[in-house]
Scaffold this motif. Structure first.
Motif, PDB file in Angstrom:
ATOM      1  N   SER A 186      62.662  13.994  57.002  1.00  0.00           N
ATOM      2  CA  SER A 186      63.212  14.560  58.229  1.00  0.00           C
ATOM      3  C   SER A 186      62.066  14.797  59.185  1.00  0.00           C
ATOM      4  O   SER A 186      61.006  15.267  58.784  1.00  0.00           O
ATOM      5  N   GLY A 187      62.252  14.468  60.451  1.00  0.00           N
ATOM      6  CA  GLY A 187      61.177  14.622  61.407  1.00  0.00           C
ATOM      7  C   GLY A 187      60.839  16.065  61.704  1.00  0.00           C
ATOM      8  O   GLY A 187      59.724  16.385  62.049  1.00  0.00           O
ATOM      9  N   ALA A 188      61.815  16.969  61.594  1.00  0.00           N
ATOM     10  CA  ALA A 188      61.567  18.370  61.909  1.00  0.00           C
ATOM     11  C   ALA A 188      60.824  19.048  60.764  1.00  0.00           C
ATOM     12  O   ALA A 188      61.043  18.738  59.601  1.00  0.00           O
ATOM     13  N   LYS A 189      59.949  19.987  61.124  1.00  0.00           N
ATOM     14  CA  LYS A 189      59.235  20.720  60.095  1.00  0.00           C
ATOM     15  C   LYS A 189      60.200  21.619  59.334  1.00  0.00           C
ATOM     16  O   LYS A 189      61.025  22.312  59.918  1.00  0.00           O
ATOM     17  N   ARG A 190      60.077  21.612  58.020  1.00  0.00           N
ATOM     18  CA  ARG A 190      60.884  22.475  57.173  1.00  0.00           C
ATOM     19  C   ARG A 190      59.993  23.139  56.141  1.00  0.00           C
ATOM     20  O   ARG A 190      59.019  22.559  55.687  1.00  0.00           O
ATOM     21  N   SER A 191      60.352  24.350  55.762  1.00  0.00           N
ATOM     22  CA  SER A 191      59.638  25.040  54.700  1.00  0.00           C
ATOM     23  C   SER A 191      60.021  24.415  53.366  1.00  0.00           C
ATOM     24  O   SER A 191      60.986  23.651  53.256  1.00  0.00           O
ATOM     25  N   GLN A 192      59.266  24.769  52.334  1.00  0.00           N
ATOM     26  CA  GLN A 192      59.541  24.230  51.004  1.00  0.00           C
ATOM     27  C   GLN A 192      60.967  24.547  50.555  1.00  0.00           C
ATOM     28  O   GLN A 192      61.678  23.683  50.029  1.00  0.00           O
ATOM     29  N   PHE A 193      61.412  25.781  50.791  1.00  0.00           N
ATOM     30  CA  PHE A 193      62.739  26.152  50.317  1.00  0.00           C
ATOM     31  C   PHE A 193      63.847  25.657  51.240  1.00  0.00           C
ATOM     32  O   PHE A 193      64.996  25.560  50.802  1.00  0.00           O
ATOM     33  N   GLN A 194      63.546  25.318  52.462  1.00  0.00           N
ATOM     34  CA  GLN A 194      64.527  24.593  53.272  1.00  0.00           C
ATOM     35  C   GLN A 194      64.737  23.194  52.702  1.00  0.00           C
ATOM     36  O   GLN A 194      65.856  22.682  52.685  1.00  0.00           O
ATOM     37  N   HIS A 195      63.662  22.589  52.213  1.00  0.00           N
ATOM     38  CA  HIS A 195      63.804  21.304  51.534  1.00  0.00           C
ATOM     39  C   HIS A 195      64.624  21.457  50.255  1.00  0.00           C
ATOM     40  O   HIS A 195      65.490  20.631  49.961  1.00  0.00           O
ATOM     41  N   TYR A 196      64.349  22.502  49.490  1.00  0.00           N
ATOM     42  CA  TYR A 196      65.125  22.713  48.267  1.00  0.00           C
ATOM     43  C   TYR A 196      66.608  22.946  48.589  1.00  0.00           C
ATOM     44  O   TYR A 196      67.485  22.547  47.819  1.00  0.00           O
TER      45      TYR A 196
END
Length: 368
Positions: free
Chosen positions: A108-118
């Protein structure tokens, strides 16, 4: 076997412009995953600072774009060897549930935190077959660390030894220490030799969780394998502000270790199995100011760096104070003594920040 515990590994990563050294560690991590004696599906969600056209090539790219293409190349190479199955750059939540059976990657182009990815991977997994989920444990990885080749074997043995356990917590924790620098091309054998020479920092936690906050601060959630029931409950019970928070790992680890079901704290049967190498030097972490900190600026608190420190302390403590079972509440006494009471600055401005941090993360302060 249709009853044997099933493991699925998860990784969330974000690639930034200055991360060339970190990107260089990704093949090392994936190589250690590929060499596991017990293989399992490996699901990856990643984001990058630049979301430019995937098809562009040649020179003159900015560093974020170069790193993004490097990560794509690494993942594609692993896919060709059967280590990864890379989904097209799309939302994980819209991906086919059949990816549950293989190693997947979504960017995903937008920055995400580790737990947003989870959370994106949770969206994918919960569409899977219920009978598979009920025998599934999740393990976790960062993109710049290393696995011992028998890591999954040890988790499987622990699950079989204690079939009632819903959280498997390895008591052994291996990290970089103060000075050691593990080579970019290191294998798990190299880490083992460095450990034998005393160049790395090994910590063995007690069989019981220590009292108070940060009782087992040497550990990380990478030391855990959690049953689907625990993982699912975590994402159902918390809000997006928790997942976005850089200290969500503290909340997740606290949530898992205090889970009301059975928690099995174990050591691998083979003493040479260090399980997971956490490639971080031992040093205090200082949270940099962010845009959200600006709303706390006032005549009483004009220093945004100080505000960032207060916010970091409050979030880290709050995530450990809140119970596992909802509704998420702390008493006025806990708020005054254990949350605000840990701050050096207990001015009205700091109290206001503490109240806002509670509200933001879905925590009620009860009176009476």
């Amino acid at each position: 076997s249709s009853t044997q515990p099933r493991f699925v590994a998860l990784m969330g990563m974000h690639v930034q412009g200055g991360d060339q050294h970190r990107v260089g560690k990704l093949p090392r991590l994936l190589s250690s995953v590929e060499r596991q004696t017990h293989r399992c599906p490996f699901l990856v969600s990643w984001s990058a600072e630049s979301a430019a056209d995937d098809d562009c090539s040649g020179g003159g790219k900015d560093p974020p774009q170069q790193h993004r293409l490097s990560v794509k190349s690494i993942l594609s190479s692993c896919q060709s060897r059967g280590v990864l199955f890379a989904l097209p750059p799309a939302s994980v939540s819209s991906a086919s549930a059949s990816a549950f059976a293989s190693v997947s990657s979504a960017s995903s182009g937008a920055k995400r935190s580790q737990f947003q990815h989870y959370r994106r991977l949770w969206d994918l997994l919960r569409g899977g077959e219920a009978s598979l989920l009920q025998r599934t444990f999740l393990v976790f990885s960062d993109d710049d660390d290393l696995w011992h080749r028998d890591r999954l074997d040890a988790f499987l043995a622990a699950a079989q030894e204690r079939p009632e356990a819903e959280v498997l917590a390895c008591r052994r924790h291996l990290s970089q220490g103060f000075q050691a620098d593990v080579p970019l091309d290191a294998s798990d054998e190299v880490v083992s030799r460095m450990l034998e020479r005393g160049e790395l920092l090994e910590h063995t936690a007690s069989e019981e969780i220590g009292p108070g906050l940060f009782g087992s601060s040497m550990g990380e959630y990478f030391d855990l394998a959690v049953h689907w029931t625990v993982f699912d409950a975590f994402f159902r019970r918390h809000n997006d502000a928790v997942f976005e928070n850089p200290f969500c790992d503290i909340r997740f680890r606290t949530f898992a270790l205090r889970w009301p079901g059975h928690v099995y704290r174990f050591l691998p049967s083979r003493s040479e199995n260090w399980m997971y190498f956490y490639d971080r030097p031992v040093m205090p972490y200082i949270s940099p100011p962010n845009d959200a900190d600006k709303k706390y600026l006032s005549a009483d608190l004009p220093d945004i760096s100080k505000i960032a420190g207060i916010r970091q302390t409050l979030d880290c403590v709050l995530f450990q104070l809140v119970p596992v079972e909802p509704p998420f509440r702390i008493s006025a006494k806990q708020f005054a003594q254990e949350l605000v009471g840990i701050l050096r600055d207990q001015s009205p401005a700091s109290v206001a920040i503490a109240l806002d941090r509670c509200k933001l993360h879905g925590v009620e302060v009860t009176h009476g």
